[in-house]
Design an enzyme around this catalytic site. Sequence first.
Site, PDB file in Angstrom:
ATOM      1  N   ASN A  43       0.807  -1.133  -0.091  1.00  0.00           N
ATOM      2  CA  ASN A  43       0.447  -0.358  -0.183  1.00  0.00           C
ATOM      3  C   ASN A  43       1.405   1.249  -0.049  1.00  0.00           C
ATOM      4  OD1 ASN A  43      -2.754   1.691   1.095  1.00  0.00           O
ATOM      5  ND2 ASN A  43      -1.057   1.933   2.764  1.00  0.00           N
ATOM      6  N   SER A  70      -3.959   2.909  -8.708  1.00  0.00           N
ATOM      7  CA  SER A  70      -5.063   3.912  -8.464  1.00  0.00           C
ATOM      8  C   SER A  70      -5.326   4.497  -9.806  1.00  0.00           C
ATOM      9  CB  SER A  70      -4.160   5.866  -7.877  1.00  0.00           C
ATOM     10  OG  SER A  70      -5.131   6.718  -8.628  1.00  0.00           O
ATOM     11  N   TYR A  73       3.422   9.974 -11.175  1.00  0.00           N
ATOM     12  CA  TYR A  73       2.451   9.363 -10.639  1.00  0.00           C
ATOM     13  C   TYR A  73       1.728   8.860 -11.222  1.00  0.00           C
ATOM     14  CZ  TYR A  73      -0.952   8.492  -6.515  1.00  0.00           C
ATOM     15  OH  TYR A  73      -1.704   7.243  -5.849  1.00  0.00           O
ATOM     16  N   ALA A  74       1.353   9.053 -12.695  1.00  0.00           N
ATOM     17  CA  ALA A  74       0.230   8.218 -13.710  1.00  0.00           C
ATOM     18  C   ALA A  74       0.652   6.494 -13.927  1.00  0.00           C
ATOM     19  CB  ALA A  74      -0.474   9.174 -14.240  1.00  0.00           C
ATOM     20  N   ALA A  75       2.412   7.350 -14.485  1.00  0.00           N
ATOM     21  CA  ALA A  75       2.891   6.073 -14.979  1.00  0.00           C
ATOM     22  C   ALA A  75       3.085   5.197 -14.004  1.00  0.00           C
ATOM     23  CB  ALA A  75       4.131   7.088 -15.381  1.00  0.00           C
TER      24      ALA A  75
END
Length: 228
Positions: free
Chosen positions: A90, A142, A155-157
Site C-alpha cells: 500500500n 489508482s 504518479y500516473a505512470a
Amino acid sequence: MSGRRFAGKSAIVTGAAGGIGRACALRLAGEGASVVAVDIKEAELTETATMAYGSNFATMVADVADRTAPEGIVSRALAAHGGLDMLINNAGISGRGGGVEQASDEEWDAVLDMNVSSVFRMSRAALPHLTKPGGKIVQISSVFGLVGFPDSAAYAAAKAGVAQLTRQMVADCGPQGINVNAIAPGVIDTPMTTERIQNDAWYNEAMIKNTPMGVGKPDDIAGVAASL
Ligand code: NAP
C-alpha cells in the site's frame, strides 16, 4: 466485518501509519490476522498499533523504497508470526511534479522508485515465503493509472505500472496458487489528500465532482482489500 475469518493468518501491510494502510492493517487484525505494520512514520505507526490493541500486531519502522528493506520486513513477519499469508503493498507517495514537460528527473525517479519499484521488490521478497496455495498479494494502484489526468505524469505512470505488474504477477504466481490483485481507488480522504480536498479547486472539479459517490473513506478500500 465477518468474524475472525483471518485467524491464524499472517499479514504484512506497508504504509500503515495512516490512511488506507492503517485501515487495511486494522481490518485484517480486527478479523484475526497477525499483522506486521510497516511505515516510515514512527509516531503515527505506534498510534495504529494502539488502535489495534488486543490483536497480534507488530510494527516495523522501515523505508520500503530502501533496496535492503523488503528482506528485513519479510523476515520480521516470519519471525513474529511463523509464516506469511498476505501482503498488502500500500505505501505510496503523491506526485505533483507536473506533466512530462515539467517533471524533473529527481521527481520521476523518486515517484517511480517508491510507487512501483518498491512494490516489485516487496513482492519479490515475499513470494518465496507466501503460503502456497492460498497466499494473497493486494497492491494499491489508482484511478490515475487507468485514466489520463493533467500534471501527474510520474504518479500516473507508476500506478499504471502497478496495474500491469499485477497482471504479470497473476500470470506468474497463479499457477502456484497465489492470488494477486490490485485496487484502483478514486479519491479517498486520507492524510495524502485532505489538503487537496479542502483547497484545490481543480482537484474538486476534475476528480470529486465527476465521482458519482464522492469522496471515499479508507475503510471502503480496506473492505475491498480484505475481501480479496
Ligand atoms: P497516506 O495517507 O499518505 O499514507 C501512506 C503512508 O505510507 C504514509 O504514512 C506515508 O508516509 C507512508 N510511506 C510513504 N513512503 C514510504 C516509504 N518509503 N516507506 C514506508 N512508508 C512510506 O496515503 P493514502 O492516501 O492512504 O495512500 C495509500 C496508497 O493508496 C498509496 O499507494 C496511494 O498512492 C494510493 N491511493 C490513494 C488515493 C487517495 O485518494 N488517498 C487514491 C488512489 C490511490 P509519508 O506521509 O511520510 O509519505
